[in-house]
Write an enzyme that holds these catalytic residues in place. Structure first.
Site, PDB file in Angstrom:
ATOM      1  N   TYR A 142      65.604  42.547  26.672  1.00  0.00           N
ATOM      2  CA  TYR A 142      64.349  41.862  27.015  1.00  0.00           C
ATOM      3  C   TYR A 142      64.222  40.534  26.281  1.00  0.00           C
ATOM      4  CZ  TYR A 142      61.856  45.389  29.734  1.00  0.00           C
ATOM      5  OH  TYR A 142      61.444  46.229  30.726  1.00  0.00           O
ATOM      6  N   LYS A 191      73.626  54.677  25.373  1.00  0.00           N
ATOM      7  CA  LYS A 191      74.769  54.655  26.285  1.00  0.00           C
ATOM      8  C   LYS A 191      75.994  54.349  25.423  1.00  0.00           C
ATOM      9  CE  LYS A 191      76.506  54.802  30.477  1.00  0.00           C
ATOM     10  NZ  LYS A 191      76.531  56.017  31.301  1.00  0.00           N
ATOM     11  N   ASP A 223      71.871  58.136  31.290  1.00  0.00           N
ATOM     12  CA  ASP A 223      71.959  58.656  32.662  1.00  0.00           C
ATOM     13  C   ASP A 223      71.684  60.154  32.680  1.00  0.00           C
ATOM     14  OD1 ASP A 223      74.326  58.913  31.206  1.00  0.00           O
ATOM     15  OD2 ASP A 223      75.659  58.604  32.924  1.00  0.00           O
ATOM     16  N   ASP A 247      61.887  51.520  29.033  1.00  0.00           N
ATOM     17  CA  ASP A 247      61.083  51.049  30.173  1.00  0.00           C
ATOM     18  C   ASP A 247      61.287  51.990  31.359  1.00  0.00           C
ATOM     19  OD1 ASP A 247      59.508  49.266  31.779  1.00  0.00           O
ATOM     20  OD2 ASP A 247      61.383  48.516  32.641  1.00  0.00           O
ATOM     21  N   ASP A 251      58.692  55.360  32.733  1.00  0.00           N
ATOM     22  CA  ASP A 251      58.126  55.440  34.092  1.00  0.00           C
ATOM     23  C   ASP A 251      58.456  56.787  34.720  1.00  0.00           C
ATOM     24  OD1 ASP A 251      56.948  52.908  34.177  1.00  0.00           O
ATOM     25  OD2 ASP A 251      57.713  52.516  36.201  1.00  0.00           O
TER      26      ASP A 251
HETATM   27  C1  IPM Z   1      56.043  48.042  30.939  1.00  0.00           C
HETATM   28  C2  IPM Z   1      56.202  47.035  32.035  1.00  0.00           C
HETATM   29  C3  IPM Z   1      56.671  45.718  31.433  1.00  0.00           C
HETATM   30  C4  IPM Z   1      58.017  45.966  30.782  1.00  0.00           C
HETATM   31  C5  IPM Z   1      56.762  44.552  32.418  1.00  0.00           C
HETATM   32  C6  IPM Z   1      55.443  44.337  33.138  1.00  0.00           C
HETATM   33  C7  IPM Z   1      57.212  43.293  31.755  1.00  0.00           C
HETATM   34  O1  IPM Z   1      57.084  47.502  33.008  1.00  0.00           O
HETATM   35  O2  IPM Z   1      55.211  47.805  30.039  1.00  0.00           O
HETATM   36  O3  IPM Z   1      56.726  49.057  30.974  1.00  0.00           O
HETATM   37  O4  IPM Z   1      59.051  45.918  31.448  1.00  0.00           O
HETATM   38  O5  IPM Z   1      58.030  46.235  29.585  1.00  0.00           O
HETATM   39 MG    MG Z   2      57.720  49.482  32.686  1.00  0.00          MG
END
Ligand code: IPM
Ligand code: MG
Length: 359
Positions: A142, A191, A223, A247, A251
């Site tokens: 990042y 990884k 993975d 990240d 999710d």
């Molecule tokens: C998160 C989001 C952010 C990230 C984006 C919006 C930059 O997906 O906070 O997980 O990738 O960190």
């Molecule tokens: Mg995210």
């Protein structure tokens, strides 16, 4: 005690869910004997509209002058055409970096009354899920060197993953501390079969682990971790991983709880400073209609009380109030899976306030 909080309501549903969280904080203060001194500042699309910058210097200054930051959400279609550096999301990335928020806590919890919303089978969920993902937030790909070279038609683009030992060590130590206070199991996800950054990551985790003999450390390739999260998620207690892997995995983990609209997060710096925000986004399609779910924002406020202010009882009370309201069957539209008649953002906030007041 008086705490200074900088409030970044942001875009979309950010302002309305943050307003409910602020009311709950105020009430918790009356009940538990502390006061909050709140200052608002701009971030994201709203900041772009007013100043041309998704993270104006004044916002940075106000955050640095505070004990903690409460954030709503940023972004929306209005700003989607903007280039990388000027996008609302860039405001988020810069605030993480500027405030040194290296440890991002993303709990993935299944709330018992919302269990049926999880896409996982009953036998996989067992008696519920309670995973804490600790994501490194200010390093890795990042923030590494990126760019393009060559001529259009034969260009090359690159992004670099780099981790310094101290970056791995500080997030690793934080993760071991959290694991120690929870189920005493920490899974480090990397990884290491391919990436050198991951091999260093693993070495450092093993080294830190020597100081935490009471915490069981394991390692998993990312993975496999993505697969195990849906196959047998209850094997996880605390997970620690890099920015990019975190990240993606966070999710996935939030979705398997079925309650993504319920999940809070904390981004912590060294010491007690932190930024707290719901995991969900700005949901521009439902903004301003009093239908958004304020629970993730309210639970983020509870995390702020716990991690930045040490107000453990107040934090636990807010979480209990949220649980009671859920158990009583109150639902905003996003979680009204059982055909319940949904209540609005404000009504949900009021119900939680009422439950908190009578605890
Ligand atoms: C998160 C989001 C952010 C990230 C984006 C919006 C930059 O997906 O906070 O997980 O990738 O960190
Ligand atoms: Mg995210």
């Amino acid at each position: 005690m008086n705490y200074r909080v900088t409030v970044l309501k942001g875009d979309g549903i950010g302002p309305e869910v943050t307003d409910e969280a602020l009311k709950i904080l105020e009430l918790a203060g009356q009940k538990y004997g502390f006061t909050l001194e709140c200052t608002e500042a701009l971030i994201g699309g709203g900041a772009i509209d007013q100043t041309g910058d998704p993270l104006p210097q004044e916002t940075i200054d106000r955050c640095k002058a505070a004990d903690a930051v409460l954030l709503g959400a940023v972004g929306g279609p209005k700003w989607d055409h903007l280039a990388g550096q000027q996008r609302p999301e860039k405001g988020l990335l810069r605030i993480r970096e500027t405030l040194g928020l290296f440890a991002n806590l993303r709990p993935a919890i299944v709330y018992a009354p919302l269990r049926s919303a999880s896409p996982l089978k009953d036998e996989i969920l067992g008696d519920g899920l309670d995973i804490l993902i600790v994501r490194e937030l200010t390093g890795g790909i990042y923030f590494g060197k990126r760019g393009r070279r060559g001529e259009p038609g034969s260009q090359e683009a690159f992004d670099t993953e780099a981790y310094a030992e101290y970056e791995i060590r500080r997030v690793g130590q934080a993760a071991f501390e959290f694991a120690r206070k929870r189920g005493k199991r920490l899974c480090s996800v990397d990884k290491a079969n391919v990436l050198d950054t991951s091999r260093l990551w693993r070495e450092i985790m093993v080294d830190i682990g020597k100081s935490y003999p009471d915490v069981e450390l394991s390692h998993m390739y990312v993975d496999n971790a993505a697969m195990q999260l849906v196959r047998h998620p209850r094997q996880f207690d605390t997970i620690v991983t890099s920015n990019m892997f975190g990240d993606i995995l966070s999710d996935e983990a939030s979705q398997i709880t079925g309650s993504i609209g319920m999940l809070p997060s904390a981004s912590l710096a060294a010491g007690t400073f932190g930024l707290y925000e719901p995991v969900h986004g700005s949901a521009p399609d439902i903004a301003g209609q009093n239908i958004a779910n304020p629970m993730a924002a309210i639970l983020s406020a509870a995390m702020m009380l716990r991690y930045s202010f040490g107000q453990m009882a107040a934090a636990a009370a807010i979480e209990e109030a949220v649980n009671q309201v859920l158990a009583a069957g109150l639902r905003t539209g996003d979680i009204a899976y059982g055909g319940e008649k949904p209540v609005g953002t404000k009504e949900m906030g009021q119900a939680i306030a009422k439950a908190l007041a009578s605890l």
